[in-house]
Write a protein that holds these residues in place. Structure first.
Motif, PDB file in Angstrom:
ATOM      1  N   ASP A   1      -0.826   7.805   2.358  1.00 25.20           N
ATOM      2  CA  ASP A   1      -2.129   7.502   1.660  1.00 25.20           C
ATOM      3  C   ASP A   1      -2.494   8.962   1.057  1.00 25.20           C
ATOM      4  O   ASP A   1      -3.079   8.940  -0.140  1.00 25.20           O
ATOM      5  CB  ASP A   1      -3.086   7.137   2.407  1.00 25.20           C
ATOM      6  CG  ASP A   1      -2.853   5.478   2.998  1.00 25.20           C
ATOM      7  OD1 ASP A   1      -2.299   4.936   2.244  1.00 25.20           O
ATOM      8  OD2 ASP A   1      -3.345   5.282   4.056  1.00 25.20           O
TER       9      ASP A   1
ATOM     10  N   LYS B   1       0.918  -1.245   0.106  1.00 27.17           N
ATOM     11  CA  LYS B   1      -0.017   0.223   0.096  1.00 27.17           C
ATOM     12  C   LYS B   1       0.879   1.212  -0.088  1.00 27.17           C
ATOM     13  O   LYS B   1       2.071   1.381   0.226  1.00 27.17           O
ATOM     14  CB  LYS B   1      -1.040  -0.052   1.329  1.00 27.17           C
ATOM     15  CG  LYS B   1      -0.271   0.230   2.492  1.00 27.17           C
ATOM     16  CD  LYS B   1      -1.165   0.033   3.765  1.00 27.17           C
ATOM     17  CE  LYS B   1      -1.982   1.429   3.722  1.00 27.17           C
ATOM     18  NZ  LYS B   1      -2.868   1.525   4.949  1.00 27.17           N
ATOM     19  N   CYS B   2       0.247   2.524  -0.259  1.00 30.60           N
ATOM     20  CA  CYS B   2       1.197   3.526  -0.346  1.00 30.60           C
ATOM     21  C   CYS B   2       1.729   4.072   1.068  1.00 30.60           C
ATOM     22  O   CYS B   2       1.009   3.698   2.062  1.00 30.60           O
ATOM     23  CB  CYS B   2       0.273   4.778  -0.849  1.00 30.60           C
ATOM     24  SG  CYS B   2      -0.465   4.585  -2.601  1.00 30.60           S
TER      25      CYS B   2
ATOM     26  N   GLY C   1      -2.785   5.317  -4.943  1.00 24.79           N
ATOM     27  CA  GLY C   1      -3.056   3.404  -4.601  1.00 24.79           C
ATOM     28  C   GLY C   1      -2.187   2.605  -5.500  1.00 24.79           C
ATOM     29  O   GLY C   1      -1.854   3.072  -6.909  1.00 24.79           O
TER      30      GLY C   1
END
Length: 250
Positions: free
Chosen positions: A191, A187-188, A196
């Motif tokens: 965020d 995942k990043c 994404g």
């Protein structure tokens, strides 16, 4: 003290030595210390007296920059991806990757190699200038080599070193290497700055070894926190598949 620390930790390759008869793996480590903690240097008695003189009024500021090194120092280190688990990697799930840090030059280099930042802070010298080295590995996924659209993955853990603790750093002689296993999540890393991770049958996965010098200078009623960028070495990319979680569970 600060100049001596920079020299000892980040510019140790300035002294030329002979190549070893046989290169070898000299150390392995699996990072397990989670997110980097926030640790304050312990106050010393002289500093406490000075704070009393300030009547509790202390000013704080930040300094940053780059550690001055020989231009060829990055060429002396090579970062290689040894393995990634699992393959393919799955969006939203955990992964681990082992990277190899190899000394390709003709002089020894020193790397931060201690996971315990609290131990490093506890031995900070009772001087006005205090500092410690830090290192960490970033992993990125790109749709193609050279693409500006790259996703930096979420990774925990870091390594630290202090000049007064010889055991906190690892010395690599010419030709020798160390291997570091790091865990993360597909995942990043941030965020709010990322759209994404995208599923793709062929993505390009790379690792970057980063170093920085973090300092604290106490001067009268002033405190200056410093962050100075050190080595930054990126591996060649390896191809791997990125799966959507729904696809992986079918």
């Amino acid at each position: 003290m600060l100049r001596q620390f920079i020299f000892a930790l980040l510019v140790s390759s300035a002294v030329s030595i002979c190549l070893p008869a046989s290169a070898q793996l000299v150390a392995t480590k699996t990072l397990s210390n989670g997110p980097a903690p926030v640790v304050e240097f312990p106050p010393n008695p002289e500093d406490q007296v000075q704070l009393q003189r300030c009547n509790g009024s202390v000013s704080y500021s930040v300094a940053d920059g780059v550690v001055v090194q020989k231009p060829s120092i990055e060429e002396m280190m090579r970062v290689e991806i040894v393995k990634v688990t699992p393959i393919p990697i799955v969006i939203g799930e955990q992964f681990s990757a082992t990277v190899r840090i190899r000394n390709m030059g003709k002089a020894a280099i020193a790397l931060p190699w201690d996971e315990d930042l609290a131990r490093i802070a506890a031995v900070a010298p009772r001087l006005r200038d205090e500092g410690y080295g830090s290192a960490w590995v970033d992993f990125e996924v790109r749709a193609k080599v050279g693409s500006r659209q790259r996703i930096r993955l979420k990774v925990d853990g870091g390594l630290y070193a202090h000049s007064s603790l010889s055991s906190s750093s690892l010395t690599l002689q010419p030709g020798n290497w160390a291997e570091l296993t790091v865990s993360g999540e597909v995942k990043c890393q941030l965020d709010n700055l990322c759209q994404g991770v995208k599923a793709a049958p062929k993505s390009f996965f790379s690792a970057t070894w980063n170093e920085a010098l973090r300092t604290v200078r106490r001067d009268g009623c002033s405190r200056i926190s410093g962050y100075f960028v050190g080595r930054h070495v990126t591996s060649k990319s390896v191809k791997l598949e990125v799966l959507a979680k729904a696809t992986a569970t079918k």
